[in-house]
Motif scaffolding. Structure first.
Motif, short mmCIF file in Angstrom:
data_model
loop_
_atom_site.label_atom_id
_atom_site.label_comp_id
_atom_site.label_asym_id
_atom_site.label_seq_id
_atom_site.Cartn_x
_atom_site.Cartn_y
_atom_site.Cartn_z
N TYR A 137 41.52 29.06 39.22
CA TYR A 137 39.86 29.32 40.26
C TYR A 137 39.88 30.74 40.17
O TYR A 137 40.37 31.09 39.65
CB TYR A 137 40.52 28.91 41.58
CG TYR A 137 40.37 27.61 42.57
CD1 TYR A 137 39.98 26.55 42.06
CD2 TYR A 137 41.68 26.51 41.93
CE1 TYR A 137 39.01 25.25 42.54
CE2 TYR A 137 41.29 25.82 42.94
CZ TYR A 137 40.27 24.95 42.73
OH TYR A 137 40.32 24.02 43.03
N VAL A 138 38.78 31.34 40.57
CA VAL A 138 38.22 32.74 40.31
C VAL A 138 37.01 32.63 40.84
O VAL A 138 36.79 31.95 42.11
CB VAL A 138 36.84 32.99 39.45
CG1 VAL A 138 37.41 34.22 39.13
CG2 VAL A 138 38.30 31.73 37.84
N GLY A 139 37.49 33.47 42.20
CA GLY A 139 36.76 33.95 43.67
C GLY A 139 36.80 34.39 44.16
O GLY A 139 37.73 35.54 44.13
N ALA A 161 34.77 27.84 34.05
CA ALA A 161 33.65 27.51 33.45
C ALA A 161 32.61 28.25 34.89
O ALA A 161 31.88 29.07 34.27
CB ALA A 161 33.56 26.23 33.34
N SER A 162 32.56 27.56 35.90
CA SER A 162 31.61 27.96 36.79
C SER A 162 31.59 29.29 36.71
O SER A 162 30.23 30.16 37.42
CB SER A 162 31.82 26.93 38.11
OG SER A 162 31.38 25.97 37.91
N ALA A 163 32.43 30.03 36.98
CA ALA A 163 33.00 31.84 37.54
C ALA A 163 32.03 32.62 36.39
O ALA A 163 31.48 33.30 36.13
CB ALA A 163 34.24 31.54 38.35
N ARG A 164 32.27 31.48 35.19
CA ARG A 164 31.50 32.44 33.86
C ARG A 164 30.26 32.65 33.79
O ARG A 164 29.70 33.47 33.90
CB ARG A 164 32.43 31.72 32.81
CG ARG A 164 33.96 31.75 32.60
CD ARG A 164 34.14 31.34 31.39
NE ARG A 164 35.70 31.83 30.95
CZ ARG A 164 36.30 30.87 30.87
NH1 ARG A 164 35.61 29.36 31.22
NH2 ARG A 164 38.12 30.92 30.51
N PHE A 214 37.45 38.66 33.82
CA PHE A 214 36.93 39.12 35.12
C PHE A 214 37.46 40.42 35.42
O PHE A 214 37.83 41.05 36.69
CB PHE A 214 37.33 38.44 36.53
CG PHE A 214 36.68 37.03 35.98
CD1 PHE A 214 35.60 36.43 36.36
CD2 PHE A 214 37.49 35.19 34.83
CE1 PHE A 214 34.78 35.22 35.72
CE2 PHE A 214 36.77 34.45 35.37
CZ PHE A 214 35.47 34.01 35.29
N GLU A 215 37.04 40.92 34.84
CA GLU A 215 36.89 42.93 35.33
C GLU A 215 36.20 43.62 34.70
O GLU A 215 34.46 43.08 34.69
CB GLU A 215 38.13 44.18 33.72
CG GLU A 215 39.91 42.81 33.77
CD GLU A 215 40.19 42.77 34.76
OE1 GLU A 215 39.49 43.69 35.78
OE2 GLU A 215 41.31 42.42 35.10
N GLY A 216 36.35 44.87 36.05
CA GLY A 216 34.52 45.52 35.77
C GLY A 216 33.44 44.93 36.36
O GLY A 216 34.51 44.29 37.95
N GLN A 219 38.70 40.16 48.84
CA GLN A 219 39.23 40.36 48.24
C GLN A 219 39.25 38.85 46.84
O GLN A 219 39.46 38.02 46.48
CB GLN A 219 41.27 39.88 48.86
CG GLN A 219 41.98 40.17 47.81
CD GLN A 219 43.13 39.41 48.61
OE1 GLN A 219 43.54 39.11 49.91
NE2 GLN A 219 44.67 39.55 48.12
N PHE A 220 39.67 39.56 45.94
CA PHE A 220 39.36 39.13 44.16
C PHE A 220 40.89 38.73 44.20
O PHE A 220 41.53 38.45 43.87
CB PHE A 220 38.83 40.01 43.19
CG PHE A 220 39.01 39.19 42.00
CD1 PHE A 220 37.87 39.05 42.10
CD2 PHE A 220 39.71 38.85 40.99
CE1 PHE A 220 37.26 38.00 40.41
CE2 PHE A 220 40.26 38.66 40.21
CZ PHE A 220 38.71 37.99 39.87
N VAL A 221 40.53 36.77 43.61
CA VAL A 221 41.58 36.34 43.22
C VAL A 221 41.16 35.46 41.71
O VAL A 221 40.39 35.27 41.93
CB VAL A 221 42.00 35.22 44.33
CG1 VAL A 221 42.56 36.06 45.74
CG2 VAL A 221 41.34 34.21 44.84
#
Length: 390
Positions: A239-241, A261-264, A280-282, A317-319
């Motif tokens: 997950y990304v969030g 995929a959704s996060a992209r 997922f940088e910058g 907080q990014f995870v």
């Protein structure tokens, strides 16, 4: 109806014991190593449980020390695995599924009978198949709102996907869960859950407005689970969030998690001049933090309105990790003060593409009790929003 949280916890443990015994019975029949993934008490309506996916299983009535109906179900793929083990090459046999259901359900009910030190009799199994709504009809689930015990059993190396729902009747539920020094109103919990549903709708609108991806809320529910079991509620996939902490009238934690995929897609739509996001940088990370912050504010605003109080939100907080790993960081903090958690969760999806976003809210139990004491179940979200940043 009021329920005692301590009793709710006791019976959650009882359901876990029953689920473990049911899993042992299933392993004994099939030779497939199974284990209980999660057991929870869910505040549910027929609308929540009537999912569209097709399942196969058995419905069994029970009576005695506790009365109600149970529903054991498998995914179609799980039934194939099961029957390939029991009846190789024979195809789907209703009698075989019914027999498995009878033995597995017996194990579950025996766990309850041992705890209650009583006898619970079960009726002959009824084979059922169809969508979630059709299975509920077969199980006789007609109430608008009820506490449902749910266990999910998985298998090592096999796509078994077993779910067990137990629907005690209202009289049994009240006898089990009433009393105690600090009861919680189910009606007030339901009102707060409806506010979470409204918040999820608003969060969905925020996603659509910011990204151009039209999303809708697939489901919103409220569960009561041991804190250490919360990580099992999240799928074991990346997950990304963001994770945020809330303070004020309702402290706790909130997680906004997109599948990769959704996060992209989301990050690419928010970063000017970007067609594709590979890391997922910058700017991509900043974009995910921004949309997570906006969605959290949308989700929490309704609660702040109804409680007529301030709920502050920490910086996001990014995870980027597996679901259980993300949840474990929150559980480590929440578990210091409470053994169980009320978990509000919602899933957002898009109709025209593969898109998945999940929102989880874990309020501090003490704050939740205080909020419920003052909550009017008939309150609306017409008050001025009091949510804001920490």
């Amino acid at each position: 109806m009021n329920v005692d949280v301590e009793s709710l916890g006791t019976f959650n443990r009882t359901a876990q014991a029953g689920a473990r015994r049911a899993a042992e019975n299933l392993t004994g029949m099939t030779g497939i190593e199974t284990a209980v993934d999660v057991t929870e008490v869910t505040l549910a309506s027929s609308r929540d449980l009537a999912r569209g996916d097709r399942r196969v299983g058995v419905a069994i009535d029970f009576e005695g020390g506790i009365a109600g109906t149970s529903l054991l179900s498998f995914s179609p793929e799980g039934v194939e695995v099961l029957l390939d083990t029991l009846l190789p090459g024979e195809g789907v046999e209703e009698s075989a599924v019914a027999e498995v259901g009878n033995i597995v359900t017996s194990g579950f009910v025996e766990g309850w009978a041992d705890h209650l030190d009583t006898t619970i009799d079960i009726a002959p199994p009824e084979y059922v198949e169809g969508t979630g709504g059709e299975l509920l009809d077969a199980a006789g689930f007609e109430r608008d709102q009820a506490l449902v015990f749910r266990s999910q059993v998985g298998a090592v190396g096999e796509e078994l996907d077993v779910e067990f729902h137990m629907f005690p009747d209202r009289a049994s539920m009240e006898e089990m869960l009433s009393g105690g020094d600090d009861p919680v109103s189910v009606e007030k919990l339901a009102a707060l859950r409806e506010m979470a549903a409204t918040g999820a709708e608003t969060a969905s609108e925020s996603v659509s407005a910011m990204t151009g991806i039209a999303t809708g809320v697939d489901i919103t529910q409220l569960s009561f689970v041991p804190v250490e079991d919360v990580p099992a509620e999240l799928a074991n996939r990346p997950y990304v969030g963001v994770v945020l902490e809330t303070e004020g009238a309702l402290g706790g934690y909130l997680l906004v998690l997109f599948d990769e995929a959704s996060a992209r897609e989301v990050a690419a739509s928010l970063v000017p001049g970007t067609d594709e996001v590979t890391t997922f940088e910058g700017p991509a990370r900043s974009a995910m933090k921004e949309i997570g912050n906006v969605m959290t504010s949308s989700f929490i605003d309704g609660w702040a309105n109804v409680l007529d109080a301030t709920i502050d939100i920490s910086p996001p907080q990014f995870v980027h990790d597996s679901g259980p790993a993300v949840a474990e960081s929150v559980v480590a903090r929440l578990g210091r003060t409470q053994p169980f958690a009320f978990l509000f969760d919602a899933t957002l999806r898009a109709d025209d593409r593969e898109f998945d976003c999940e929102i989880y809210a874990l309020p501090d139990e003490t704050d939740l009790r205080t909020a419920l004491d003052d909550l009017d179940p008939d309150a609306t979200a017409e008050r001025t929003t009091k949510a804001g940043p920490l």
